[in-house]
Design a protein around this motif. Sequence first.
Motif, PDB file in Angstrom:
ATOM      1  N   GLY A  71       0.807  -1.209   0.000  1.00  0.00           N
ATOM      2  CA  GLY A  71       0.000   0.000   0.000  1.00  0.00           C
ATOM      3  C   GLY A  71       0.843   1.263   0.000  1.00  0.00           C
ATOM      4  O   GLY A  71       0.502   2.253  -0.651  1.00  0.00           O
ATOM      5  N   ASP A  72       1.967   1.235   0.734  1.00  0.00           N
ATOM      6  CA  ASP A  72       2.857   2.403   0.749  1.00  0.00           C
ATOM      7  C   ASP A  72       3.431   2.682  -0.633  1.00  0.00           C
ATOM      8  O   ASP A  72       3.631   3.846  -1.011  1.00  0.00           O
ATOM      9  CB  ASP A  72       4.003   2.170   1.744  1.00  0.00           C
ATOM     10  CG  ASP A  72       3.525   2.168   3.197  1.00  0.00           C
ATOM     11  OD1 ASP A  72       2.415   2.661   3.447  1.00  0.00           O
ATOM     12  OD2 ASP A  72       4.261   1.663   4.063  1.00  0.00           O
ATOM     13  N   LEU A  73       3.698   1.634  -1.397  1.00  0.00           N
ATOM     14  CA  LEU A  73       4.220   1.821  -2.747  1.00  0.00           C
ATOM     15  C   LEU A  73       3.187   2.485  -3.652  1.00  0.00           C
ATOM     16  O   LEU A  73       3.527   3.336  -4.488  1.00  0.00           O
ATOM     17  CB  LEU A  73       4.650   0.470  -3.330  1.00  0.00           C
ATOM     18  CG  LEU A  73       5.972  -0.085  -2.810  1.00  0.00           C
ATOM     19  CD1 LEU A  73       6.139  -1.542  -3.218  1.00  0.00           C
ATOM     20  CD2 LEU A  73       7.145   0.739  -3.332  1.00  0.00           C
ATOM     21  N   VAL A  74       1.924   2.113  -3.490  1.00  0.00           N
ATOM     22  CA  VAL A  74       0.864   2.768  -4.258  1.00  0.00           C
ATOM     23  C   VAL A  74       0.799   4.249  -3.897  1.00  0.00           C
ATOM     24  O   VAL A  74       0.678   5.115  -4.780  1.00  0.00           O
ATOM     25  CB  VAL A  74      -0.487   2.076  -3.988  1.00  0.00           C
ATOM     26  CG1 VAL A  74      -1.624   2.850  -4.669  1.00  0.00           C
ATOM     27  CG2 VAL A  74      -0.468   0.631  -4.491  1.00  0.00           C
ATOM     28  N   CYS A  75       0.903   4.552  -2.598  1.00  0.00           N
ATOM     29  CA  CYS A  75       0.880   5.949  -2.157  1.00  0.00           C
ATOM     30  C   CYS A  75       2.103   6.702  -2.672  1.00  0.00           C
ATOM     31  O   CYS A  75       2.011   7.890  -3.017  1.00  0.00           O
ATOM     32  CB  CYS A  75       0.823   6.003  -0.633  1.00  0.00           C
ATOM     33  SG  CYS A  75      -0.728   5.375   0.060  1.00  0.00           S
TER      34      CYS A  75
ATOM     35  N   ASN B  75      -5.095   8.954   0.091  1.00  0.00           N
ATOM     36  CA  ASN B  75      -6.173   9.205  -0.845  1.00  0.00           C
ATOM     37  C   ASN B  75      -5.662   9.119  -2.277  1.00  0.00           C
ATOM     38  O   ASN B  75      -4.503   8.736  -2.507  1.00  0.00           O
ATOM     39  CB  ASN B  75      -6.834  10.560  -0.575  1.00  0.00           C
ATOM     40  CG  ASN B  75      -5.832  11.719  -0.649  1.00  0.00           C
ATOM     41  OD1 ASN B  75      -4.802  11.622  -1.307  1.00  0.00           O
ATOM     42  ND2 ASN B  75      -6.148  12.813   0.021  1.00  0.00           N
ATOM     43  N   ALA B  76      -6.489   9.507  -3.230  1.00  0.00           N
ATOM     44  CA  ALA B  76      -6.111   9.366  -4.634  1.00  0.00           C
ATOM     45  C   ALA B  76      -4.954  10.263  -5.048  1.00  0.00           C
ATOM     46  O   ALA B  76      -4.320  10.003  -6.067  1.00  0.00           O
ATOM     47  CB  ALA B  76      -7.334   9.652  -5.523  1.00  0.00           C
ATOM     48  N   ARG B  77      -4.643  11.292  -4.259  1.00  0.00           N
ATOM     49  CA  ARG B  77      -3.559  12.205  -4.569  1.00  0.00           C
ATOM     50  C   ARG B  77      -2.289  11.915  -3.766  1.00  0.00           C
ATOM     51  O   ARG B  77      -1.323  12.677  -3.835  1.00  0.00           O
ATOM     52  CB  ARG B  77      -3.991  13.654  -4.340  1.00  0.00           C
ATOM     53  CG  ARG B  77      -5.163  14.077  -5.220  1.00  0.00           C
ATOM     54  CD  ARG B  77      -5.473  15.551  -5.046  1.00  0.00           C
ATOM     55  NE  ARG B  77      -4.322  16.372  -5.389  1.00  0.00           N
ATOM     56  CZ  ARG B  77      -4.029  16.761  -6.624  1.00  0.00           C
ATOM     57  NH1 ARG B  77      -4.788  16.375  -7.636  1.00  0.00           N
ATOM     58  NH2 ARG B  77      -2.970  17.509  -6.863  1.00  0.00           N
ATOM     59  N   GLY B  78      -2.302  10.845  -3.004  1.00  0.00           N
ATOM     60  CA  GLY B  78      -1.116  10.456  -2.261  1.00  0.00           C
ATOM     61  C   GLY B  78      -1.002  11.062  -0.880  1.00  0.00           C
ATOM     62  O   GLY B  78      -0.005  10.816  -0.186  1.00  0.00           O
ATOM     63  N   ALA B  79      -1.963  11.874  -0.455  1.00  0.00           N
ATOM     64  CA  ALA B  79      -1.924  12.476   0.886  1.00  0.00           C
ATOM     65  C   ALA B  79      -2.427  11.475   1.904  1.00  0.00           C
ATOM     66  O   ALA B  79      -3.356  10.685   1.623  1.00  0.00           O
ATOM     67  CB  ALA B  79      -2.781  13.734   0.930  1.00  0.00           C
ATOM     68  N   PRO B  80      -1.842  11.445   3.103  1.00  0.00           N
ATOM     69  CA  PRO B  80      -2.304  10.502   4.137  1.00  0.00           C
ATOM     70  C   PRO B  80      -3.783  10.694   4.430  1.00  0.00           C
ATOM     71  O   PRO B  80      -4.286  11.823   4.455  1.00  0.00           O
ATOM     72  CB  PRO B  80      -1.432  10.860   5.349  1.00  0.00           C
ATOM     73  CG  PRO B  80      -0.231  11.518   4.773  1.00  0.00           C
ATOM     74  CD  PRO B  80      -0.700  12.257   3.553  1.00  0.00           C
ATOM     75  N   ARG B  81      -4.491   9.609   4.665  1.00  0.00           N
ATOM     76  CA  ARG B  81      -5.917   9.700   4.977  1.00  0.00           C
ATOM     77  C   ARG B  81      -6.100  10.403   6.325  1.00  0.00           C
ATOM     78  O   ARG B  81      -5.394  10.121   7.278  1.00  0.00           O
ATOM     79  CB  ARG B  81      -6.533   8.309   5.029  1.00  0.00           C
ATOM     80  CG  ARG B  81      -6.514   7.593   3.675  1.00  0.00           C
ATOM     81  CD  ARG B  81      -7.308   6.324   3.707  1.00  0.00           C
ATOM     82  NE  ARG B  81      -7.248   5.608   2.445  1.00  0.00           N
ATOM     83  CZ  ARG B  81      -8.006   5.877   1.394  1.00  0.00           C
ATOM     84  NH1 ARG B  81      -8.922   6.835   1.470  1.00  0.00           N
ATOM     85  NH2 ARG B  81      -7.877   5.185   0.265  1.00  0.00           N
TER      86      ARG B  81
END
Length: 277
Positions: free
Chosen positions: A100-104, A269-275
């Motif tokens: 998941g971190d790689l996706v972010c 989220n979709a822009r890479g910012a922490p939820r």
Amino acid sequence: MNLVWAILIVVGVAAFAVAAMLLVRRGAPAGSYFADGDRASGIFGVLATGFAVLIGFVVFLAFESFDTSRSGAETEARTVVQQFETAQFLPLAVRPFLAGDLVCYARTVIHQEWPQMRSRTLGDSRNPWSLTMLRTLRRATPALASEQAAYAKWFDQRSDRENARADRIHGAEGVVPLPVWIVLLLASGVIFVYMLFFADSAERAIVQATMMGGVAVVITSTLLLLVFLDHPYESGVGGLRPVAMQRAIAQLQQERTALARGNIVIPCNARGAPRGA
């Protein structure tokens, strides 16, 4: 670089140069202001050759930096996909979090770092998800041989990814220093003024206009090319875009589906910012 603006600049500079030549031509003597045309042509050849060598060398360096940024972005995206695959062999305790971190990480590159590179505000800041992955990996305790091999491989790929990122952001700062720009603009001005002394009232106006306009178009176009190569992440025609990382995200989604890894934890989220941020 905006193509319309580039065309307008070239046309505008050429029109100004032609108008200046025709204006000077009105009061110019027959045969130009030079008493010895051959000697004047020889000096102009020295000036033009020096300018051509200098700007050719600078354009080569700028293109090399442009290509390094492009290849760095592609290598970084490819390494992210490889790390995602490597994460599937790490211990179960960290596997879904690292994936998941790689996706972010990829989302942050596209939606946050790319605009910052375009505005040259990225600076020396690191991708926050790189540090998050490092903290996550510290919880890993590889026991199986496959897990130990994947653990060692992960660090090799992390180094490759960070090196590729460094190549990507290298071009964002620009490689042509201010003194070089000053010299290039000064040389362009000298050539422009020198050309005016070739004004000849005995020569047809169209010939004089073509001579001056051609020089102005070539010099202006070359300088604009250098500006483009020195700003590789501009949003205009030919600028570098996060296509490789967008492709990587699509590949990650395909691999998630193929591996049936529905339990991957994506903390952004979709822009890479922490939820929740």
